[in-house]
Design a protein around this motif. Structure first.
Motif, mmCIF file in Angstrom:
data_model
loop_
_atom_site.group_PDB
_atom_site.id
_atom_site.type_symbol
_atom_site.label_atom_id
_atom_site.label_comp_id
_atom_site.label_asym_id
_atom_site.label_seq_id
_atom_site.Cartn_x
_atom_site.Cartn_y
_atom_site.Cartn_z
ATOM 1 N N GLU A 61 -3.735 5.239 26.649
ATOM 2 C CA GLU A 61 -4.045 4.889 25.257
ATOM 3 C C GLU A 61 -2.863 4.198 24.585
ATOM 4 N N ASN A 112 -6.417 5.823 11.791
ATOM 5 C CA ASN A 112 -6.576 6.471 13.093
ATOM 6 C C ASN A 112 -6.340 5.469 14.214
ATOM 7 N N TYR A 113 -6.427 5.984 15.416
ATOM 8 C CA TYR A 113 -6.144 5.163 16.598
ATOM 9 C C TYR A 113 -7.118 3.995 16.739
ATOM 10 N N SER A 114 -8.402 4.234 16.530
ATOM 11 C CA SER A 114 -9.412 3.177 16.710
ATOM 12 C C SER A 114 -9.191 2.016 15.748
ATOM 13 N N SER A 115 -8.939 2.317 14.485
ATOM 14 C CA SER A 115 -8.728 1.251 13.507
ATOM 15 C C SER A 115 -7.445 0.480 13.815
ATOM 16 N N ILE A 117 -6.212 -0.058 16.802
ATOM 17 C CA ILE A 117 -6.535 -0.909 17.947
ATOM 18 C C ILE A 117 -7.257 -2.175 17.492
#
Length: 502
Positions: A61, A112-115, A117
């Motif tokens: 990740e 967060n991680y998704s945003s 990315i």
């Protein structure tokens, strides 16, 4: 010149006017863009380890944060190259500046991680426009000075990496990664601020038949530089080429298949007429019989240089990272993954200065090919000791030397690439080559982060050795040298090297 009607080309005008105040302005603007891209790329060394600790990310990740940026650049480099060749250099790089600034600034507020990315992928999409600025700047530089001033342009990348390393050293321990992301987006905003004063490439304008606009810009250059344009009217290389082909119909015969003596003028006209371009035309032109060899070799060289350059940058943090638990005797195993040694990264960033000096000394004297190949082969030598675990000090020294070599080679690649393509597809050619390089950037974190975290340092370094060696061999296979050679507007004239080539 044509009989009874004296004319001059853009190249002849630039040589006549020389390098002056106007080119310095263009250099400052393009250099700011290079600083912005360097900062956005350099911060990947710091943000990954920081958010890994904060959000409990796996090594995969963490590496994905870097890989998505390169994935965005892969798409952007090809897309913006087509936009710049079709609609102009200025429209190409203003869009990229907007995307880079907005996405880069918003990354600082990613919840967060998704945003994070997604936003970093958009940053990469904007950064893919870097080759457009490089080609735009190149098209204003007189041929005799091109190599030296392109190296000076590349120095802005070094300034960006050092500034980012300094910023991280000051900000990360106290304010954290969000502030680093926000401040790193500032240079991109400056491009928007000064955009209205940037000129379009006169070479592009001539290619589009807009000679009056091109002449106006050339007159402005002459005024700012305190010189005068050559006597006569502004003409295009295509016109001169067609006249020469009529007078010397067998000049390029050896470049063609039997029975195709009349083909070169037709190919040139196809390349230069924008209304004949279909959706896949730029890529098809790059893979045409006249260009396919240099294109494929350039792709390999771009891939190898990007893979090696960003690999060395990431290895500087990963091999000396206190989180690396592969060697129990190493101090600091108890620390978290965000314990990046900012001092080592800062020191390693200065390696690019000697790399620039070396490339400046070699690029015009020894030529582009010798400069690139020698630096790549020497880089392989410095990597050899890292096949086994070394002390932190020796590791830093070896990576410092590797970065000198790979930064010198990468600098020359960005000089050579635009020189081997005609104006009509120059930014597309460099953009696609840069896109292939981004594939190397996408895969690189999986090696530099994944394999090293998995205690496979030998395998990781061996893979770097193979890729760099292959790149050096491909450089030796390039069909011709471009040092001191005028830029070309069409395929047929770009096919035949000058007799003075080294």
């Amino acid at each position: 010149m044509e009989d009874g009607n004296p004319s001059f080309t853009v190249d002849e005008a630039l040589v006549s006017m020389g390098f002056g105040k106007f080119q310095l302005y263009v250099l400052a603007y393009a250099g700011m863009a290079w600083i912005a891209e360097a900062m956005e790329m350099m911060l990947l060394s710091f943000v990954g380890p920081a958010v890994q600790s904060l959000w409990n990310l796996s090594a995969r990740e963490e590496s994905l944060i870097t890989s998505v940026v390169f994935a965005g650049m892969l798409i952007g480099a090809y897309s913006w190259g087509i936009v710049a060749d079709e609609y102009g250099r200025r429209k190409g790089f203003i869009i990229t500046a907007v995307v880079t600034f907005v996405a880069g600034f918003l990354s600082a507020f990613a919840p967060n991680y998704s945003s994070l990315i997604i936003l970093r992928c958009f940053v990469g999409l904007g950064l893919g426009g870097g080759p457009v600025l490089a080609s735009w700047y190149l098209e204003f530089i007189p041929a005799p000075n091109r190599g030296t001033w392109m190296v000076v342009f590349s120095a802005f990348w070094t300034v960006g990496t050092i500034f980012e390393a300094s910023l991280a050293w000051l900000i990360m321990p106290s304010l954290g990664w969000r502030w680093l992301l926000a401040l790193s987006s500032v240079p991109s905003s400056l491009l928007l601020l000064f955009y209205r004063w940037t000129p379009e490439s006169p070479r592009y304008l001539v290619l589009q038949g807009r000679k009056a606009e091109a002449l106006s810009i050339l007159e402005k250059i002459a005024r700012m530089n305190g010189t005068q344009l050559p006597k006569g009217v502004l003409g295009s290389e295509m016109e001169t080429e067609l006249e020469e082909n009529k007078a010397l119909p067998t000049e390029n015969t050896h470049l063609l298949k039997p029975g195709e003596i009349e083909e070169p003028p037709a190919v040139s006209k196809i390349v230069l007429k924008s209304d004949n371009k279909g959706p896949g035309f730029p890529l098809l032109a790059l893979l045409s019989p006249q260009l396919i060899k240099r294109t494929l070799l350039l792709w390999v060289v771009f891939f190898g240089n990007a893979f090696a350059y960003y690999g060395v940058v990431l290895l500087t943090t990963e091999l000396n990272n206190s989180q690396n638990n592969c060697y129990p005797t190493k101090q600091g195993l108890r620390h978290s993954s965000n314990d990046v040694n900012y001092k080592d990264v800062f020191i390693a960033s200065f390696a690019e200065f000697p790399g620039l000096l070396i490339s400046a000394a070699m690029v015009d004297r020894l030529g582009r090919k010798v400069s690139m190949s020698s630096m790549l082969f020497i880089c392989c030598i410095f990597l050899l000791p890292l096949l086994t675990h070394q002390s932190p000090t020796l590791t830093t020294v070896l990576l410092f030397c590797c970065r000198i070599c790979i930064s010198a080679a990468f600098t020359v690649v960005y000089i050579y690439a635009p020189e081997i393509y005609p104006t009509a597809i120059r930014t597309t050619g460099v953009g696609v080559g840069s896109s292939v390089g981004r594939i190397g950037g996408v895969l690189c974190p999986l090696v530099a982060v994944g394999l090293v975290h998995g205690c496979h340092q030998t395998v990781a370094v061996l893979l770097f050795e193979i890729v760099i060696l292959a790149s050096g061999i491909c450089v030796c296979l390039f069909p011709f040298e471009t040092s001191g050679r005028d830029l070309t507007d069409n395929i047929s004239s770009s096919k035949q090297p000058p007799s003075s080539s080294v």
